[in-house]
Design a protein around this motif. Structure first.
Motif, PDB file in Angstrom:
ATOM      1  N   TYR A   8      11.263  56.242  13.056  1.00 57.81           N
ATOM      2  CA  TYR A   8      10.543  57.449  12.611  1.00 57.81           C
ATOM      3  C   TYR A   8      11.441  58.661  12.803  1.00 57.81           C
ATOM      4  O   TYR A   8      12.518  58.573  13.365  1.00 57.81           O
ATOM      5  N   PHE A   9      10.940  59.827  12.335  1.00 57.13           N
ATOM      6  CA  PHE A   9      11.649  61.094  12.525  1.00 57.13           C
ATOM      7  C   PHE A   9      11.425  61.589  13.960  1.00 57.13           C
ATOM      8  O   PHE A   9      10.576  61.075  14.685  1.00 57.13           O
ATOM      9  N   VAL A  11       9.689  63.611  15.463  1.00 51.80           N
ATOM     10  CA  VAL A  11       8.433  64.373  15.593  1.00 51.80           C
ATOM     11  C   VAL A  11       7.366  63.421  16.139  1.00 51.80           C
ATOM     12  O   VAL A  11       7.532  62.203  16.087  1.00 51.80           O
ATOM     13  N   ARG A  14       3.024  60.886  12.860  1.00 51.35           N
ATOM     14  CA  ARG A  14       2.159  59.714  12.707  1.00 51.35           C
ATOM     15  C   ARG A  14       2.474  58.597  13.703  1.00 51.35           C
ATOM     16  O   ARG A  14       1.980  57.478  13.545  1.00 51.35           O
ATOM     17  N   PHE A  36      16.665  64.013   9.767  1.00 52.04           N
ATOM     18  CA  PHE A  36      16.195  64.351   8.421  1.00 52.04           C
ATOM     19  C   PHE A  36      17.318  64.240   7.382  1.00 52.04           C
ATOM     20  O   PHE A  36      17.107  63.749   6.280  1.00 52.04           O
ATOM     21  N   TRP A  39      17.873  60.722   6.447  1.00 54.44           N
ATOM     22  CA  TRP A  39      16.775  60.251   5.582  1.00 54.44           C
ATOM     23  C   TRP A  39      16.977  60.715   4.143  1.00 54.44           C
ATOM     24  O   TRP A  39      16.735  59.968   3.186  1.00 54.44           O
ATOM     25  N   MET A  40      17.438  61.959   3.994  1.00 54.94           N
ATOM     26  CA  MET A  40      17.574  62.530   2.656  1.00 54.94           C
ATOM     27  C   MET A  40      18.636  61.810   1.817  1.00 54.94           C
ATOM     28  O   MET A  40      18.633  61.892   0.593  1.00 54.94           O
ATOM     29  N   LYS A  45      15.042  55.069   2.937  1.00 50.55           N
ATOM     30  CA  LYS A  45      13.831  55.269   2.120  1.00 50.55           C
ATOM     31  C   LYS A  45      13.668  54.132   1.110  1.00 50.55           C
ATOM     32  O   LYS A  45      12.572  53.598   0.925  1.00 50.55           O
ATOM     33  N   GLY A  51       8.408  53.964   0.605  1.00 44.91           N
ATOM     34  CA  GLY A  51       9.400  55.039   0.657  1.00 44.91           C
ATOM     35  C   GLY A  51       9.133  56.042   1.758  1.00 44.91           C
ATOM     36  O   GLY A  51       9.572  57.199   1.665  1.00 44.91           O
ATOM     37  N   GLN A  52       8.401  55.613   2.793  1.00 40.91           N
ATOM     38  CA  GLN A  52       8.060  56.541   3.870  1.00 40.91           C
ATOM     39  C   GLN A  52       8.139  55.860   5.233  1.00 40.91           C
ATOM     40  O   GLN A  52       8.099  54.634   5.350  1.00 40.91           O
ATOM     41  N   LEU A  53       8.208  56.671   6.252  1.00 49.66           N
ATOM     42  CA  LEU A  53       8.131  56.232   7.645  1.00 49.66           C
ATOM     43  C   LEU A  53       6.809  56.743   8.223  1.00 49.66           C
ATOM     44  O   LEU A  53       6.233  57.658   7.660  1.00 49.66           O
ATOM     45  N   PRO A  54       6.308  56.165   9.318  1.00 45.52           N
ATOM     46  CA  PRO A  54       6.968  55.242  10.240  1.00 45.52           C
ATOM     47  C   PRO A  54       7.012  53.795   9.759  1.00 45.52           C
ATOM     48  O   PRO A  54       6.235  53.373   8.903  1.00 45.52           O
ATOM     49  N   GLN A  65       2.989  52.112   7.071  1.00 46.57           N
ATOM     50  CA  GLN A  65       1.613  52.641   7.032  1.00 46.57           C
ATOM     51  C   GLN A  65       1.058  52.699   8.457  1.00 46.57           C
ATOM     52  O   GLN A  65       0.693  51.682   9.054  1.00 46.57           O
ATOM     53  N   SER A  66       0.983  53.909   8.962  1.00 46.85           N
ATOM     54  CA  SER A  66       0.664  54.103  10.381  1.00 46.85           C
ATOM     55  C   SER A  66      -0.666  53.466  10.791  1.00 46.85           C
ATOM     56  O   SER A  66      -0.785  52.938  11.899  1.00 46.85           O
ATOM     57  N   TYR A 109       1.242  71.644   6.595  1.00 44.29           N
ATOM     58  CA  TYR A 109       2.413  71.592   5.713  1.00 44.29           C
ATOM     59  C   TYR A 109       2.277  72.449   4.455  1.00 44.29           C
ATOM     60  O   TYR A 109       3.271  72.864   3.885  1.00 44.29           O
ATOM     61  N   GLY A 204       6.755  68.151  11.480  1.00 43.08           N
ATOM     62  CA  GLY A 204       8.126  68.242  10.992  1.00 43.08           C
ATOM     63  C   GLY A 204       8.560  69.619  10.543  1.00 43.08           C
ATOM     64  O   GLY A 204       9.747  69.854  10.346  1.00 43.08           O
TER      65      GLY A 204
HETATM   66  C1  6SG Z   1       6.024  62.059   6.619  1.00 45.71           C
HETATM   67  O1  6SG Z   1       3.555  60.788   5.308  1.00 45.71           O
HETATM   68  O2  6SG Z   1       7.339  63.645   9.891  1.00 45.71           O
HETATM   69  N1  6SG Z   1       5.451  59.781   6.203  1.00 45.71           N
HETATM   70  C2  6SG Z   1       6.269  60.859   6.043  1.00 45.71           C
HETATM   71  N2  6SG Z   1       8.154  61.599   4.776  1.00 45.71           N
HETATM   72  C3  6SG Z   1       9.421  61.435   4.134  1.00 45.71           C
HETATM   73  O3  6SG Z   1      10.412  61.051   2.060  1.00 45.71           O
HETATM   74  N3  6SG Z   1       0.317  56.943   4.737  1.00 45.71           N
HETATM   75  C4  6SG Z   1       1.572  56.982   5.459  1.00 45.71           C
HETATM   76  C5  6SG Z   1       1.354  56.512   6.887  1.00 45.71           C
HETATM   77  O4  6SG Z   1       0.244  56.658   7.406  1.00 45.71           O
HETATM   78  C6  6SG Z   1       2.112  58.379   5.471  1.00 45.71           C
HETATM   79  C7  6SG Z   1       3.536  58.410   5.910  1.00 45.71           C
HETATM   80  C8  6SG Z   1       4.054  59.819   6.155  1.00 45.71           C
HETATM   81  O5  6SG Z   1       2.274  55.971   7.504  1.00 45.71           O
HETATM   82  S1  6SG Z   1       5.252  62.070   8.216  1.00 45.71           S
HETATM   83  C9  6SG Z   1       7.548  60.574   5.352  1.00 45.71           C
HETATM   84  O6  6SG Z   1       8.001  59.452   5.358  1.00 45.71           O
HETATM   85  C10 6SG Z   1       9.324  61.152   2.684  1.00 45.71           C
HETATM   86  O7  6SG Z   1       8.213  61.023   2.129  1.00 45.71           O
HETATM   87  C11 6SG Z   1       5.315  63.751   8.686  1.00 45.71           C
HETATM   88  C12 6SG Z   1       6.739  64.132   8.984  1.00 45.71           C
HETATM   89  N4  6SG Z   1       7.284  64.974   8.207  1.00 45.71           N
HETATM   90  C13 6SG Z   1       8.701  65.375   8.379  1.00 45.71           C
HETATM   91  C14 6SG Z   1       9.251  65.545   7.091  1.00 45.71           C
HETATM   92  C15 6SG Z   1       8.845  64.726   5.969  1.00 45.71           C
HETATM   93  C16 6SG Z   1       8.902  65.596   4.820  1.00 45.71           C
HETATM   94  C17 6SG Z   1       9.374  66.912   5.256  1.00 45.71           C
HETATM   95  C18 6SG Z   1       9.600  66.866   6.647  1.00 45.71           C
HETATM   96  C19 6SG Z   1      12.081  63.933   5.836  1.00 45.71           C
HETATM   97  C20 6SG Z   1      12.493  65.126   6.349  1.00 45.71           C
HETATM   98  C21 6SG Z   1      12.598  66.103   5.365  1.00 45.71           C
HETATM   99  C22 6SG Z   1      12.231  65.487   4.264  1.00 45.71           C
HETATM  100  C23 6SG Z   1      11.959  64.172   4.529  1.00 45.71           C
HETATM  101 FE1  6SG Z   1      10.640  65.461   5.595  1.00 45.71          FE
END
Ligand code: 6SG
Length: 208
Positions: A8-9, A11, A14, A36, A39-40, A45, A51-54, A65-66, A109, A204
């Motif tokens: 995870y990030f 933070v 989740r 971050f 990840w970018m 991803k 395409g998301q974490l955790p 999926q948390s 956010y 975040g």
């Molecule tokens: C964000 O939303 O940290 N995952 C997030 N963001 C990155 O590319 N339904 C599912 C679950 O329950 C939701 C997952 C959740 O697991 S968590 C994720 O993967 C993406 O979509 C909150 C969090 N945010 C930090 C962050 C995300 C977007 C902006 C800041 C990473 C860093 C900068 C961009 C991407 Fe960023």
């Protein structure tokens, strides 16, 4: 080697509730913290189902999926009720917590500066639903007689809301008692007091 790896990030986001559960259950875990900018780049991803974490690995099982992760850990650590009926009620309560979490995340956010006051004004209406459930259950937990993953998730959301609005639980005695009971559980308390937990921002974007 601990069986779980959490990716995870840096933070709380989740992963707060799942870490509450693991620490409270005396379970160690390994963490992979993804910066971050890393990840970018997109490589990690591309490997995640949505395409998301955790992401959590439990041996050869990989989950995203948390809330699915919370349920999995709940099954593994006897935090999913005592029978199917309780498990379904726990699902229901966790979905209710998720609804509130999504409202919170949207405000944090997308509309922190313009929507925070309105959010806090409407908060009692949401909290009152959990207050009513807790007030009815003598164990102090949301469902049945023992802690469940939904309790950890509710606790995490409530602690975050107390940062947003320190007085938000003042009119909800059952919620206050719930927070006091949960945060007094020795292993969970040790985690809440740890630098590992305290050093991480809640969200975040730095807003809380
Ligand atoms: C964000 O939303 O940290 N995952 C997030 N963001 C990155 O590319 N339904 C599912 C679950 O329950 C939701 C997952 C959740 O697991 S968590 C994720 O993967 C993406 O979509 C909150 C969090 N945010 C930090 C962050 C995300 C977007 C902006 C800041 C990473 C860093 C900068 C961009 C991407 Fe960023």
């Amino acid at each position: 080697m601990p069986p779980y790896t959490i990716t995870y990030f840096a933070v709380r986001g989740r992963c707060g509730a799942m870490k509450f559960m693991l620490s409270d259950q005396g379970q160690e875990w390994k963490e992979v913290v993804v910066p971050f900018d890393e990840w970018m780049k997109g490589d990690l991803k591309a490997t995640c189902v949505f395409g998301q974490l955790p992401k959590v690995q439990d041996g050869d099982l990989e989950l995203v999926q948390s809330n699915a992760i919370l349920r999995h850990l709940g099954r593994n650590h006897d935090a999913y009720g005592s029978n199917n009926k309780e498990a379904s009620q726990i699902d229901m309560m966790n979905d209710g917590v998720e609804d509130l979490r999504l409202k919170y995340v949207k405000m944090i956010y997308q509309e922190y500066d313009t929507g925070k006051d309105k959010y806090i004004k409407e908060l009692p209406d949401h909290l009152s639903k959990f207050e009513a459930v807790l007030a009815k259950n003598k164990s102090g937990f949301l469902v049945g007689g023992k802690v469940s993953f939904a309790d950890y998730s509710l606790l995490e959301v409530l602690l975050n809301h107390q940062v947003l609005c320190p007085t938000c639980l003042d009119t909800f005695p059952a919620l206050k008692a719930f927070v006091a009971m949960m945060t007094a559980r020795p292993k969970l308390k040790a985690f809440l007091d740890s630098e590992d937990f305290k050093k991480l921002p809640i969200n975040g974007n730095g807003k809380q």
